[in-house]
Design a protein around this motif. Structure first.
Motif, PDB file in Angstrom:
ATOM      1  N   ALA A  30       0.848  -1.181   0.000  1.00  0.00           N
ATOM      2  CA  ALA A  30       0.000   0.000   0.000  1.00  0.00           C
ATOM      3  C   ALA A  30       0.891   1.242   0.000  1.00  0.00           C
ATOM      4  CB  ALA A  30      -0.909  -0.010   1.222  1.00  0.00           C
ATOM      5  N   PRO A  31       0.365   2.371  -0.450  1.00  0.00           N
ATOM      6  CA  PRO A  31       1.168   3.602  -0.474  1.00  0.00           C
ATOM      7  C   PRO A  31       1.759   3.942   0.887  1.00  0.00           C
ATOM      8  CG  PRO A  31      -0.863   3.907  -1.692  1.00  0.00           C
ATOM      9  CD  PRO A  31      -0.986   2.576  -1.004  1.00  0.00           C
ATOM     10  N   GLY A  32       3.040   4.182   0.923  1.00  0.00           N
ATOM     11  CA  GLY A  32       3.702   4.566   2.158  1.00  0.00           C
ATOM     12  C   GLY A  32       3.974   3.434   3.118  1.00  0.00           C
ATOM     13  N   LYS A  33       3.674   2.213   2.691  1.00  0.00           N
ATOM     14  CA  LYS A  33       3.875   1.068   3.574  1.00  0.00           C
ATOM     15  C   LYS A  33       4.855   0.078   2.963  1.00  0.00           C
ATOM     16  CE  LYS A  33      -0.571   1.254   5.941  1.00  0.00           C
ATOM     17  NZ  LYS A  33      -1.767   0.470   6.382  1.00  0.00           N
ATOM     18  N   GLU A  34       5.367  -0.803   3.793  1.00  0.00           N
ATOM     19  CA  GLU A  34       6.257  -1.845   3.308  1.00  0.00           C
ATOM     20  C   GLU A  34       5.464  -2.957   2.621  1.00  0.00           C
ATOM     21  OE1 GLU A  34       9.855  -1.412   6.619  1.00  0.00           O
ATOM     22  OE2 GLU A  34       8.700  -3.256   6.471  1.00  0.00           O
ATOM     23  N   ARG A  35       6.169  -3.682   1.779  1.00  0.00           N
ATOM     24  CA  ARG A  35       5.546  -4.821   1.124  1.00  0.00           C
ATOM     25  C   ARG A  35       5.230  -5.884   2.180  1.00  0.00           C
ATOM     26  NH1 ARG A  35       7.888  -6.420  -4.651  1.00  0.00           N
ATOM     27  NH2 ARG A  35       7.576  -4.161  -4.718  1.00  0.00           N
ATOM     28  N   GLU A  91      -9.064  -1.524   3.267  1.00  0.00           N
ATOM     29  CA  GLU A  91      -7.673  -1.737   3.701  1.00  0.00           C
ATOM     30  C   GLU A  91      -6.939  -2.773   2.857  1.00  0.00           C
ATOM     31  OE1 GLU A  91     -10.417  -1.804   5.613  1.00  0.00           O
ATOM     32  OE2 GLU A  91     -10.258  -3.358   7.183  1.00  0.00           O
ATOM     33  N   ASP A  92      -7.641  -3.434   1.939  1.00  0.00           N
ATOM     34  CA  ASP A  92      -6.985  -4.339   0.993  1.00  0.00           C
ATOM     35  C   ASP A  92      -6.408  -3.588  -0.204  1.00  0.00           C
ATOM     36  OD1 ASP A  92      -9.638  -6.676   1.595  1.00  0.00           O
ATOM     37  OD2 ASP A  92      -7.593  -6.744   2.418  1.00  0.00           O
ATOM     38  N   THR A  93      -6.685  -2.310  -0.291  1.00  0.00           N
ATOM     39  CA  THR A  93      -6.178  -1.498  -1.401  1.00  0.00           C
ATOM     40  C   THR A  93      -4.657  -1.483  -1.394  1.00  0.00           C
ATOM     41  OG1 THR A  93      -8.128  -0.065  -1.468  1.00  0.00           O
ATOM     42  CG2 THR A  93      -6.076   0.840  -2.342  1.00  0.00           C
ATOM     43  N   ALA A  94      -4.066  -1.896  -2.527  1.00  0.00           N
ATOM     44  CA  ALA A  94      -2.613  -1.990  -2.629  1.00  0.00           C
ATOM     45  C   ALA A  94      -2.255  -2.440  -4.042  1.00  0.00           C
ATOM     46  CB  ALA A  94      -2.058  -2.987  -1.618  1.00  0.00           C
ATOM     47  N   VAL A  95      -0.980  -2.379  -4.338  1.00  0.00           N
ATOM     48  CA  VAL A  95      -0.458  -3.055  -5.523  1.00  0.00           C
ATOM     49  C   VAL A  95      -0.103  -4.467  -5.105  1.00  0.00           C
ATOM     50  CG1 VAL A  95       1.342  -3.107  -7.279  1.00  0.00           C
ATOM     51  CG2 VAL A  95       0.411  -0.911  -6.511  1.00  0.00           C
ATOM     52  N   GLY A 104       3.283  -6.321 -10.729  1.00  0.00           N
ATOM     53  CA  GLY A 104       2.258  -5.827  -9.830  1.00  0.00           C
ATOM     54  C   GLY A 104       0.989  -5.401 -10.550  1.00  0.00           C
ATOM     55  N   THR A 105      -0.105  -5.543  -9.854  1.00  0.00           N
ATOM     56  CA  THR A 105      -1.403  -5.094 -10.371  1.00  0.00           C
ATOM     57  C   THR A 105      -2.129  -4.384  -9.242  1.00  0.00           C
ATOM     58  OG1 THR A 105      -3.429  -5.842 -11.499  1.00  0.00           O
ATOM     59  CG2 THR A 105      -2.527  -7.324  -9.831  1.00  0.00           C
ATOM     60  N   LEU A 106      -2.738  -3.244  -9.577  1.00  0.00           N
ATOM     61  CA  LEU A 106      -3.351  -2.388  -8.563  1.00  0.00           C
ATOM     62  C   LEU A 106      -4.767  -2.851  -8.245  1.00  0.00           C
ATOM     63  CD1 LEU A 106      -3.367   0.178  -6.788  1.00  0.00           C
ATOM     64  CD2 LEU A 106      -4.113   1.439  -8.830  1.00  0.00           C
ATOM     65  N   VAL A 107      -5.032  -2.989  -6.969  1.00  0.00           N
ATOM     66  CA  VAL A 107      -6.373  -3.285  -6.471  1.00  0.00           C
ATOM     67  C   VAL A 107      -6.821  -2.113  -5.612  1.00  0.00           C
ATOM     68  CG1 VAL A 107      -7.735  -4.778  -4.966  1.00  0.00           C
ATOM     69  CG2 VAL A 107      -6.032  -5.783  -6.511  1.00  0.00           C
ATOM     70  N   THR A 108      -7.960  -1.546  -5.972  1.00  0.00           N
ATOM     71  CA  THR A 108      -8.514  -0.423  -5.223  1.00  0.00           C
ATOM     72  C   THR A 108      -9.903  -0.798  -4.745  1.00  0.00           C
ATOM     73  OG1 THR A 108      -7.292   1.151  -6.599  1.00  0.00           O
ATOM     74  CG2 THR A 108      -9.094   2.021  -5.263  1.00  0.00           C
ATOM     75  N   VAL A 109     -10.114  -0.723  -3.448  1.00  0.00           N
ATOM     76  CA  VAL A 109     -11.400  -1.077  -2.856  1.00  0.00           C
ATOM     77  C   VAL A 109     -12.013   0.187  -2.274  1.00  0.00           C
ATOM     78  CG1 VAL A 109     -12.624  -2.568  -1.255  1.00  0.00           C
ATOM     79  CG2 VAL A 109     -10.488  -3.361  -2.302  1.00  0.00           C
ATOM     80  N   SER A 110     -13.152   0.559  -2.804  1.00  0.00           N
ATOM     81  CA  SER A 110     -13.817   1.775  -2.339  1.00  0.00           C
ATOM     82  C   SER A 110     -14.818   1.442  -1.242  1.00  0.00           C
ATOM     83  CB  SER A 110     -14.525   2.460  -3.497  1.00  0.00           C
ATOM     84  OG  SER A 110     -15.542   1.625  -4.013  1.00  0.00           O
TER      85      SER A 110
END
Length: 126
Positions: free
Chosen positions: A39-44, A90-94, A119-125
């Motif tokens: 996720a943005p700003g977080k570790e893998r 909170e599952d939003t991430a690459v 990587g593939t982007l997953v965005t959960v609204s």
């Protein structure tokens, strides 16, 4: 060996997505197949792994996705999947797929994997 992850997208909370990771190029026998996310700003972080055992395997999951995500593989297609249900914001991430030739007990650490997809982007609204 090249790994190509696909299947990401935008989905509402509670929805589902299925990620795929196809291997191409030089054939490498792999006993450890995994998915990680960042996720943005977080570790893998580790999501799921499968220890290949013959035609089957043993699966392992992060506590945060246990019961919602399922990792599987199609050996004939050199493909590993991640079925994601009941998605949360909170599952939003690459999401990245990874593999290594030999299984290791420290499977949840990305440093141990030799091959990575883009990587593939997953965005959960919400």
């Amino acid at each position: 060996v090249q790994l190509q992850a696909s299947g990401g997208g935008l989905v509402q909370a509670g929805g589902s997505l299925r990620l795929s990771c196809a291997a191409s190029g030089r054939t490498v026998s792999s006993n450890a197949l995994a998915w990680f996310r960042q996720a943005p700003g977080k570790e893998r972080e580790f999501v799921a792994a499968i220890r290949v055992l013959g035609s089957g395997g043993m699966t392992y999951y992060a506590d945060s996705v246990k019961g919602r995500f399922t990792i599987s593989r199609a050996s004939a297609e050199n493909t590993v999947y991640l079925q994601m249900n009941s998605l949360k914001p909170e599952d939003t991430a690459v999401y990245f797929c990874a593999k290594r030739e030999v299984w290791i007990t420290d499977y949840a650490k990305p440093i141990h994997y030799n091959y990575w997809g883009r990587g593939t982007l997953v965005t959960v609204s919400s």
